[in-house]
Scaffold this active site. Structure first.
Site, PDB file in Angstrom:
ATOM      1  N   GLY A  87       0.650  -1.303  -0.100  1.00 33.01           N
ATOM      2  CA  GLY A  87      -0.031   0.001  -0.018  1.00 33.01           C
ATOM      3  C   GLY A  87       0.949   1.202  -0.115  1.00 33.01           C
ATOM      4  O   GLY A  87       0.412   2.148  -0.682  1.00 33.01           O
ATOM      5  N   ILE A 135       6.669  -8.037   6.797  1.00 34.50           N
ATOM      6  CA  ILE A 135       6.877  -9.425   6.980  1.00 34.50           C
ATOM      7  C   ILE A 135       6.304 -10.247   6.191  1.00 34.50           C
ATOM      8  O   ILE A 135       6.766 -11.608   5.973  1.00 34.50           O
ATOM      9  CB  ILE A 135       6.533  -9.441   8.406  1.00 34.50           C
ATOM     10  CG1 ILE A 135       5.133  -9.602   8.415  1.00 34.50           C
ATOM     11  CG2 ILE A 135       7.139  -8.828   9.364  1.00 34.50           C
ATOM     12  CD1 ILE A 135       4.196 -10.107   9.717  1.00 34.50           C
ATOM     13  N   ASP A 136       5.500  -9.856   5.110  1.00 33.19           N
ATOM     14  CA  ASP A 136       4.689 -10.715   4.079  1.00 33.19           C
ATOM     15  C   ASP A 136       5.868 -11.127   3.104  1.00 33.19           C
ATOM     16  O   ASP A 136       5.408 -11.953   2.314  1.00 33.19           O
ATOM     17  CB  ASP A 136       3.412 -10.050   3.518  1.00 33.19           C
ATOM     18  CG  ASP A 136       2.595 -10.135   4.512  1.00 33.19           C
ATOM     19  OD1 ASP A 136       2.667 -10.830   5.385  1.00 33.19           O
ATOM     20  OD2 ASP A 136       1.838  -9.142   4.721  1.00 33.19           O
TER      21      ASP A 136
END
Length: 357
Positions: free
Chosen positions: A112, A134-135
């Site tokens: 985003g 962290i993704d």
């Protein structure tokens, strides 16, 4: 040169290490540089909340979790929405960028954040993105800072849960963050010794899960640990349209993925199942040694790009080298786990179950 730096979206380990790396490079290599820390992410740019940063401000933050600048989620979808004849948030940011007389803006964030950074870039602001999440789902980079620390944290939790699962001969569904992509669940599941891994990219079979658990019990396995991404879905859910799935989730009290898995599995098998949601513990704490080094590299490289006047880009990692991608080319694109990826194939080859029928 006057530069602004902000951290936007969800926090992760390594944000302060990146801020430090950026500032240290700039203070040591850009003559007359002024750095302003913009507080609370893009909200700070909208409302002109900022403060100057000096060398002393970043001297001892390498090991510090969170972000010294603060962060908020300012949804991308709201950036160009007008209300009551007022200017949009995007217009406010562009105006304040100019009022602050910034020569460049450094935005640390995930998907985003990068979409908003791209909007600002199109509007004429000099922006550099630094890939945080962290993704690990930012398109065009092998890895994002914060990912490996979160993997270590989640893997450690999975290993700890194994001991209690063994003690009580139970099945545990351990929910790992990852609403749209499964990189964190995949890596932490492998590192934590999980027996099965459920990720959003590969829907699992409820019938297949029941059969898998029964076979493990018959084989004398004292415990079964299943790492479940928060966005994991069953074949039944995957076949639903958006409204049907919304109604279904409401019917089960909007239970988490791990809770839904545990409930259905216990009903179908009679085997005692438990669920644990790791939650925000994966975002907190100090970064690992790997992330400290990577964050320092990414921060310093971002400052190097600013010094060279290379804007409208985001830093990326390719193999062992740092490079950059165009913001407009990567904004809005997501790096998913390919079902036939090398890591998924490896996991299956060593016996990890992915929910197949």
């Amino acid at each position: 040169m006057r530069l602004g730096i902000l951290t936007s979206g969800g926090d992760c380990p390594g944000l302060n290490a990146v801020i430090r790396g950026f500032c240290k490079y700039a203070f040591n290599n850009i003559e007359g540089v002024e750095i302003y820390g913009i507080e609370e992410g893009y909200l700070g740019l909208i409302e002109k909340m900022y403060r100057p940063l000096y060398p002393a401000d970043v001297e001892n933050i390498l090991d510090l979790g969170g972000t010294i600048l603060g962060s908020t989620r300012t949804p991308y979808k709201q950036m160009t929405v007008t209300g009551n004849g007022e200017r949009t948030r995007l217009q406010a940011m562009v105006e304040n960028y100019k009022k602050l007389k910034l020569d460049g803006l450094i935005a640390l964030g995930g998907a985003g954040t990068h979409k908003t950074a791209s909007l600002l870039s199109v509007e004429g602001c000099n922006v550099i993105g630094l890939p945080k999440t962290i993704d690990n789902d930012i398109y065009g980079t092998d890895v994002t800072f914060g990912f490996h620390t979160a993997v270590q944290t989640a893997a450690d939790c999975i290993k700890r849960i194994r001991t209690t699962a063994d003690s009580h001969s139970r099945v545990f569904f351990v929910e790992v963050m990852g609403n749209k992509v499964g990189w964190l669940t995949l890596y932490s599941g492998i590192a934590g010794g999980a027996d099965a891994i459920f990720i959003p990219e590969i829907s699992y079979s409820e019938a297949g899960l029941a059969e898998y658990l029964k076979k493990r019990k018959e084989a004398g396995c004292r415990s079964t640990i299943i790492a479940v991404a928060e966005g994991a879905i069953s074949d039944r859910e995957a076949a639903m349209n958006k409204k049907e799935r919304k109604d279904y989730l409401a019917s089960v009290g909007n239970a988490s993925a791990a809770v839904r898995c545990a409930t259905v599995a216990e009903l179908n098998t009679g085997i005692s199942c438990r669920s644990t949601v790791l939650g925000h513990i994966q975002r907190g704490g100090d970064p690992s040694a790997y992330d400290k080094v990577l964050s320092t590299e990414i921060g310093a490289y971002g400052a190097q790009l600013a010094k060279a006047g290379k804007f409208g880009v985001t830093v990326c990692v390719r193999g062992s080298k740092l490079s950059y991608n165009s913001l407009t080319e990567i904004a809005g694109r997501t790096k998913y786990v390919p079902a036939d990826s090398q890591m998924v194939t490896l996991a299956k080859d060593i016996g990890i179950y992915f929910g197949e029928q």
